[in-house]
Scaffold this motif. Structure first.
Motif, short mmCIF file in Angstrom:
data_model
loop_
_atom_site.label_atom_id
_atom_site.label_comp_id
_atom_site.label_asym_id
_atom_site.label_seq_id
_atom_site.Cartn_x
_atom_site.Cartn_y
_atom_site.Cartn_z
N GLY A 1 37.33 -55.61 20.00
CA GLY A 1 37.10 -55.53 18.17
C GLY A 1 38.18 -56.31 17.56
N ARG B 1 33.88 -54.36 11.94
CA ARG B 1 33.18 -53.90 13.13
C ARG B 1 33.32 -52.43 13.54
N SER C 1 28.30 -56.62 20.06
CA SER C 1 29.11 -57.76 20.11
C SER C 1 29.62 -58.02 21.45
N VAL D 1 31.31 -52.60 20.88
CA VAL D 1 31.77 -53.19 19.65
C VAL D 1 30.73 -53.88 18.90
N LYS D 2 30.29 -53.32 17.44
CA LYS D 2 29.17 -53.73 16.89
C LYS D 2 29.43 -53.84 15.39
N ALA D 3 28.75 -55.13 14.99
CA ALA D 3 28.74 -55.50 13.54
C ALA D 3 27.92 -54.51 12.67
#
Length: 79
Positions: A41, A7, A28, A19-21
């Motif tokens: 995260g 992440r 997210s 918070v990103k994938a």
């Protein structure tokens, strides 16, 4: 430790932190402070079985990495 659930904590262009994938177009989660985004995260990665949290600075460069172990889920059932 595996990095199967990475992440990224990245600045949001409208303010705050996401918070990103990897490869995701949507975040997210979104937070006002970087510290809150980092904590969320860590929770997400721990619940997903562990992985790597990459923390970016305001300039977009990676400023820190954190390996997160598998979380401690109190439930015994799957799903």
């Amino acid at each position: 430790m595996t990095t199967q659930n990475p992440r990224y904590v990245v600045p949001n262009s409208s303010g705050g932190w996401d918070v990103k994938a990897p490869g995701a177009t949507r975040a997210s989660s979104h937070h006002d402070t970087q510290a809150d985004a980092i904590n969320r995260g860590r929770e997400i990665i721990g619940n997903a079985g562990g992985g790597e949290l990459n923390i970016h600075g305001r300039d977009g460069s990676i400023r820190a990495k954190d390996t997160i172990p598998k979380g401690n889920d109190p439930r015994n059932s799957k799903g």
